[in-house]
Design a protein around this motif. Sequence first.
Motif, PDB file in Angstrom:
ATOM      1  N   ILE A 153       0.840  -1.207   0.000  1.00  0.00           N
ATOM      2  CA  ILE A 153       0.000   0.000   0.000  1.00  0.00           C
ATOM      3  C   ILE A 153       0.867   1.246   0.000  1.00  0.00           C
ATOM      4  O   ILE A 153       0.622   2.202  -0.754  1.00  0.00           O
ATOM      5  CB  ILE A 153      -0.930  -0.006   1.241  1.00  0.00           C
ATOM      6  N   ILE A 154       1.901   1.239   0.832  1.00  0.00           N
ATOM      7  CA  ILE A 154       2.800   2.389   0.906  1.00  0.00           C
ATOM      8  C   ILE A 154       3.550   2.572  -0.410  1.00  0.00           C
ATOM      9  O   ILE A 154       3.703   3.692  -0.909  1.00  0.00           O
ATOM     10  CB  ILE A 154       3.778   2.225   2.076  1.00  0.00           C
ATOM     11  N   LYS A 155       4.014   1.469  -0.975  1.00  0.00           N
ATOM     12  CA  LYS A 155       4.770   1.543  -2.243  1.00  0.00           C
ATOM     13  C   LYS A 155       3.920   2.169  -3.347  1.00  0.00           C
ATOM     14  O   LYS A 155       4.405   3.032  -4.118  1.00  0.00           O
ATOM     15  CB  LYS A 155       5.200   0.133  -2.645  1.00  0.00           C
ATOM     16  N   LYS A 156       2.666   1.779  -3.449  1.00  0.00           N
ATOM     17  CA  LYS A 156       1.788   2.339  -4.472  1.00  0.00           C
ATOM     18  C   LYS A 156       1.607   3.839  -4.281  1.00  0.00           C
ATOM     19  O   LYS A 156       1.529   4.603  -5.254  1.00  0.00           O
ATOM     20  CB  LYS A 156       0.436   1.627  -4.450  1.00  0.00           C
ATOM     21  N   ALA A 157       1.544   4.275  -3.039  1.00  0.00           N
ATOM     22  CA  ALA A 157       1.404   5.702  -2.759  1.00  0.00           C
ATOM     23  C   ALA A 157       2.672   6.468  -3.134  1.00  0.00           C
ATOM     24  O   ALA A 157       2.614   7.521  -3.774  1.00  0.00           O
ATOM     25  CB  ALA A 157       1.076   5.914  -1.282  1.00  0.00           C
ATOM     26  N   VAL A 158       3.818   5.924  -2.755  1.00  0.00           N
ATOM     27  CA  VAL A 158       5.097   6.582  -3.051  1.00  0.00           C
ATOM     28  C   VAL A 158       5.299   6.701  -4.560  1.00  0.00           C
ATOM     29  O   VAL A 158       5.794   7.715  -5.068  1.00  0.00           O
ATOM     30  CB  VAL A 158       6.263   5.823  -2.395  1.00  0.00           C
ATOM     31  N   ASP A 159       4.905   5.676  -5.295  1.00  0.00           N
ATOM     32  CA  ASP A 159       5.060   5.682  -6.753  1.00  0.00           C
ATOM     33  C   ASP A 159       4.230   6.774  -7.423  1.00  0.00           C
ATOM     34  O   ASP A 159       4.490   7.132  -8.577  1.00  0.00           O
ATOM     35  CB  ASP A 159       4.675   4.314  -7.329  1.00  0.00           C
ATOM     36  N   GLN A 160       3.261   7.297  -6.716  1.00  0.00           N
ATOM     37  CA  GLN A 160       2.430   8.375  -7.265  1.00  0.00           C
ATOM     38  C   GLN A 160       3.085   9.745  -7.122  1.00  0.00           C
ATOM     39  O   GLN A 160       2.620  10.710  -7.716  1.00  0.00           O
ATOM     40  CB  GLN A 160       1.073   8.403  -6.564  1.00  0.00           C
ATOM     41  N   VAL A 161       4.160   9.817  -6.335  1.00  0.00           N
ATOM     42  CA  VAL A 161       4.820  11.100  -6.070  1.00  0.00           C
ATOM     43  C   VAL A 161       6.101  11.173  -6.900  1.00  0.00           C
ATOM     44  O   VAL A 161       7.066  10.444  -6.642  1.00  0.00           O
ATOM     45  CB  VAL A 161       5.146  11.258  -4.575  1.00  0.00           C
ATOM     46  N   GLU A 162       6.120  12.037  -7.877  1.00  0.00           N
ATOM     47  CA  GLU A 162       7.295  12.172  -8.739  1.00  0.00           C
ATOM     48  C   GLU A 162       8.511  12.598  -7.924  1.00  0.00           C
ATOM     49  O   GLU A 162       8.458  13.545  -7.153  1.00  0.00           O
ATOM     50  CB  GLU A 162       7.026  13.199  -9.847  1.00  0.00           C
ATOM     51  N   GLY A 163       9.605  11.870  -8.091  1.00  0.00           N
ATOM     52  CA  GLY A 163      10.839  12.197  -7.383  1.00  0.00           C
ATOM     53  C   GLY A 163      11.021  11.421  -6.092  1.00  0.00           C
ATOM     54  O   GLY A 163      12.110  11.420  -5.516  1.00  0.00           O
ATOM     55  N   ALA A 164       9.990  10.740  -5.616  1.00  0.00           N
ATOM     56  CA  ALA A 164      10.082   9.958  -4.386  1.00  0.00           C
ATOM     57  C   ALA A 164      10.302   8.484  -4.707  1.00  0.00           C
ATOM     58  O   ALA A 164       9.817   7.987  -5.713  1.00  0.00           O
ATOM     59  CB  ALA A 164       8.823  10.127  -3.547  1.00  0.00           C
ATOM     60  N   PHE A 165      11.026   7.792  -3.837  1.00  0.00           N
ATOM     61  CA  PHE A 165      11.224   6.351  -4.028  1.00  0.00           C
ATOM     62  C   PHE A 165      11.584   5.701  -2.694  1.00  0.00           C
ATOM     63  O   PHE A 165      11.967   6.370  -1.730  1.00  0.00           O
ATOM     64  CB  PHE A 165      12.311   6.070  -5.073  1.00  0.00           C
TER      65      PHE A 165
END
Length: 386
Positions: free
Chosen positions: A294-306
């Motif tokens: 769930i967290i990974k899917k959210a982070v992938d939505q934020v450009e520049g975050a990983f």
Amino acid sequence: MISPKKYAKPAKTIPKGYKTANEFFNFVFNDEDMIWMGQNTNHLHDENQIMDSMMHSIKKRDYNKYPPPEGFPELKELILKDLGLQNEFDILVTAGGTESLYLCTNDILAPEDNTITCDPGYLIIDNFASRFGDHVKSVPIYNEECGYKLTPELVRENMDDNTKLISLVDPLNPLGSSYTKEELKEFADIALDNDIYLLNDITYRDFAEDHHLMAKIAPEHTVTVYSFSKIYGMAGMRIGGVIGVPEVIKSIKSIVINDLGTNVVSQRGAIAAVKSKKEWLGHIKNTTRSNQEIIKKAVDQVEGAFIPVYPSNGNMLAIDIYNTNVTPLAISKYLLDRKVFTREGSYTSKVFGHRYLRVSFSIPPEDVKYFAKIFVEGMNILKSSK
């Protein structure tokens, strides 16, 4: 007037509106609506044998008496059995893994000795090692080349004739990186060839898909730190232990702090926790793994975050937001204002703390989904305000 001693300490930022860290934590602790993702604690246990055993102990008024000073023999045997270790090892029950770390560094290090740790890492180890040894060499490991962990090659590059202790937190707080059996064998060779001790903090081992004990590979040169704070969900009960060969544990016993024993109620709960582990461990591991997704899917939505290490082998991970131009402090405040407690990177890194936010996820899935929603929302708002 007594002057405060200057030891290595994490850069804990006190949020605005609070005079001290204690005042802030008191607020967070007592806010029953706060979602607890800032201290890697485990909130996935239902009412079970652990709670029942502690309640029974209280009703019996066990707490009127001092317990055996080294821990109840039953608990000691259960911990060794849980780790698959035989009678050639001994264990001292302590008031949490932190006390075990303190005792290990105090006992092993002489004033001329130095310690190798890593950055990011659990900075309290640097604190303790700098008290009892000459200095601490904190090796930068926040890069893909070394797999975001301390490698045998990095140890060889940074050790010298006075290196006496190597810290191996496995899995590593805050990144969730872990070691292979082959890597541990290399660390064992280094320890044996140079008469060095390996401080193997295994607090998060039960969250990992695959984990190997250093004690089984280099028993004479390993001290193992065991904790009930995370997988057992007993952080507030403050109970743990340190395991080693009898000669090492005998030496550590000579400098104990709690010479009248560790909390009776905690030990009763710990006994029940180890005994019942097979009944609930699968549920907790499965939940934390799906929470990571769930967290990974959210982070992938934020450009520049990983996420540097995914999946994490612990119950926490780091979210690198450096290229978003949003600071960890800014997003942690945004989240806190919306009842989610996280930690900015400076809590676990002196060098890379400006890059990441640390979040733990051994909490109910609905709380993780709420975090995911407001994390994306907050990052977008904070990015647009730049």
